[in-house]
Enzyme design. Structure first.
Site, mmCIF file in Angstrom:
data_model
loop_
_atom_site.group_PDB
_atom_site.id
_atom_site.type_symbol
_atom_site.label_atom_id
_atom_site.label_comp_id
_atom_site.label_asym_id
_atom_site.label_seq_id
_atom_site.Cartn_x
_atom_site.Cartn_y
_atom_site.Cartn_z
ATOM 1 N N GLU A 163 0.944 -1.248 -0.116
ATOM 2 C CA GLU A 163 0.203 0.017 0.059
ATOM 3 C C GLU A 163 0.804 1.217 -0.024
ATOM 4 O O GLU A 163 0.772 2.162 0.911
ATOM 5 C CB GLU A 163 -1.032 -0.030 1.197
ATOM 6 C CG GLU A 163 -2.038 -0.975 0.988
ATOM 7 C CD GLU A 163 -3.058 -1.195 2.300
ATOM 8 O OE1 GLU A 163 -3.027 -0.077 3.079
ATOM 9 O OE2 GLU A 163 -3.867 -2.057 2.105
ATOM 10 N N GLU A 357 -5.196 -8.556 0.774
ATOM 11 C CA GLU A 357 -5.885 -7.919 2.031
ATOM 12 C C GLU A 357 -7.412 -7.798 1.577
ATOM 13 O O GLU A 357 -7.877 -7.108 0.735
ATOM 14 C CB GLU A 357 -5.359 -6.826 2.673
ATOM 15 C CG GLU A 357 -4.095 -6.784 3.213
ATOM 16 C CD GLU A 357 -3.550 -5.336 3.958
ATOM 17 O OE1 GLU A 357 -4.477 -4.743 4.054
ATOM 18 O OE2 GLU A 357 -2.198 -5.322 3.929
HETATM 19 O O1 IFM Z 1 -4.536 -2.927 9.012
HETATM 20 C C1 IFM Z 1 -4.422 -2.255 7.827
HETATM 21 C C2 IFM Z 1 -3.222 -2.692 7.125
HETATM 22 O O2 IFM Z 1 -1.868 -2.710 7.858
HETATM 23 C C3 IFM Z 1 -2.962 -2.081 5.636
HETATM 24 N N1 IFM Z 1 -3.994 -2.322 5.131
HETATM 25 C C4 IFM Z 1 -5.495 -1.762 5.438
HETATM 26 C C5 IFM Z 1 -5.659 -2.577 6.934
HETATM 27 C C6 IFM Z 1 -6.810 -2.143 7.666
HETATM 28 O O3 IFM Z 1 -6.846 -0.732 7.858
#
Ligand code: IFM
Length: 452
Positions: A163, A357
């Site tokens: 990210e 994710e």
């Molecule tokens: O916890 C975070 C993660 O570190 C990065 N992506 C989003 C998740 C939820 O906010």
């Protein structure tokens, strides 16, 4: 609903969010350690100093993963645990910790997917200018090389960055995340370019250092756009909006600005126009380095926006119906993002995709019967997986899904107030309880998604 044979089911977590042991065995500080110690930035002054104490309890956690039937686990490595000042001497105790953790995963039949960077820049490198420093690609490549040299024995899957939109955008443009800075756009665009170069340099260094063939990916986030209707015009409008570059003041947020250079070897034209006058030097050699071919594309997806073709022929956002579902953190529940996002990404980049994710936060607690009942998480995940199977049916080559997160953890500025885990963590006692969703996810894995 069906998923291809061999579909990769997993769950994820990140070093800074679960490990704790912030000063154990020679670990250096990262920018979040420092940010957390400044009052007022994190919910109720929480810090990740102890967190889930995974550094010491990893064997117990892996036992729980096994109980959930997990076959794949995405973790990140703490740069400052391996190289405390980021660019100098190696901390052998840090290397040994990850070797123990990784070999325990392998002994339990769980494949590790290793992310090099999940937001935790060593603080000493930050003091030297961090991602603004022209040496940052080389610092990162040396770290990646060390990781791959030591850990490719255990894992053949590596991911460079998690990210970048967040760690640059929220951290250096909006000042919300560590290190809490608001740089002018020209600096942000320079950092973006350096991070992209760091990615390419690391891909080359990692491949050269691996003790066996490895596969490398990259895990951005960004706003998934869904068409308001399935008309051809709305689908085109959603696609156009998803890949268009934001205005200068949000220039770190875009998808195409972060992914086109890697996947297509060029920055998107609309961004080059919008950001003209603020751009760093971009050479043909840089673009060759940045677009060093990778093996798979990752995308983190939590929600999306709805878009339609406007009357003037331009795409426009559609307001969501009032009262729609939201997760505890305040994110809209829009499962359609899991169909249209991967589909548009596959059509543009034509690489196998992993959802690295997806998940939701809730304010779970242990019930009187001792269980943690989280029906919303099951429903959220089912809905998203159903949409993902539609993306696959539409032709997107999606190879895997990692639920965020395996266990409750330190949710950055929200501290411990938002829980994303399949496993509940009592931060006072460090007791773990598998949530109903964790037990349900076991059957998802066992049935290859037939039960959704
Ligand atoms: O916890 C975070 C993660 O570190 C990065 N992506 C989003 C998740 C939820 O906010």
């Amino acid at each position: 609903m069906s998923f291809p044979k061999g579909f990769v089911w997993g769950a994820a977590a990140a070093a800074h969010q679960i490990e704790g042991a912030y000063n154990a065995d020679g670990r250096g500080k990262d920018i979040w350690d420092v940010f957390e110690s400044e009052n007022g930035k994190i919910f109720e002054g929480h810090t990740a100093r102890v967190s889930c104490d995974h550094y010491r309890r990893y064997a117990e956690d892996i036992k729980i993963m096994k109980e959930i039937g997990l076959e794949n686990y995405r973790l990140s490595i703490s740069w400052s645990r391996l190289i405390p000042d980021g660019a100098g001497a190696v901390n052998q105790k840090g290397v040994d910790f990850y070797k123990r953790l990784l070999s325990c995963l392998c002994e339990n039949g769980i494949n590790p997917y290793i992310t090099f960077y999940h937001w935790d820049l060593p603080y000493e490198l930050h003091k030297r200018g961090g991602w603004l420093n022209p040496d940052s690609p080389d610092w990162f490549a040396r770290y990646a090389e060390l990781a791959v040299k030591n850990f490719s024995e255990f894992s053949s899957r590596f991911i460079t960055f998690n990210e970048p939109q967040c760690f640059i955008g929220l951290g250096f443009q909006k000042g919300i995340h560590a290190p809490g800075l608001k740089h002018p756009a020209r600096d942000v665009l320079q950092m973006t370019h350096n991070v992209l170069k760091a990615h390419g340099t690391a891909v080359r260094a990692a491949r050269a250092a691996a003790v066996r063939p490895i596969l490398i990916g990259y895990a951005p986030t960004g706003e998934m756009c869904c068409p308001a209707t399935e008309s051809a015009a709305d689908i085109e409008a959603a696609r156009e909006r998803m890949f268009s570059c934001p205005d200068l003041e949000n220039c770190a947020d875009g998808i195409s600005w972060w992914s086109d250079p890697i996947m297509l070897g060029k920055y998107p034209e609309d961004g080059l126009k919008k950001y003209e006058g603020f751009l760093p030097d971009i050479t043909a050699e840089d673009m060759k380095l940045i677009s060093e071919p990778i093996d798979f594309y990752c995308q983190n997806i939590y929600n999306g926006a709805f878009v339609r073709a406007g009357e003037n022929g331009k795409s426009e956002y559609v307001t969501r119906p009032a009262g729609g579902g939201k997760t505890a953190i305040g994110w809209h529940v829009t499962p359609q993002c899991m169909r249209w996002g991967p589909r548009f990404l596959y059509e543009r980049y034509k690489k196998p995709i992993y959802i690295t994710e997806n998940g939701m936060s809730s304010h779970d607690w242990v019930s009187l019967d001792g269980g943690v009942h989280d029906p919303q998480r099951i429903d959220y995940t089912r809905r998203h997986l159903r949409e993902l199977s539609k993306a696959i049916a539409d032709g997107a080559d999606v190879r895997g899904y990692f639920h965020w997160s395996i266990m409750d953890n330190f949710e950055w500025c929200q501290g411990y107030s938002d829980r994303f885990g399949l496993v509940y963590v009592d931060y006072q006692t460090q007791e773990r309880v598998i949530k109903d969703s964790g037990r349900w996810y076991k059957t998802v894995i066992e049935t290859n998604g037939e039960n959704i």
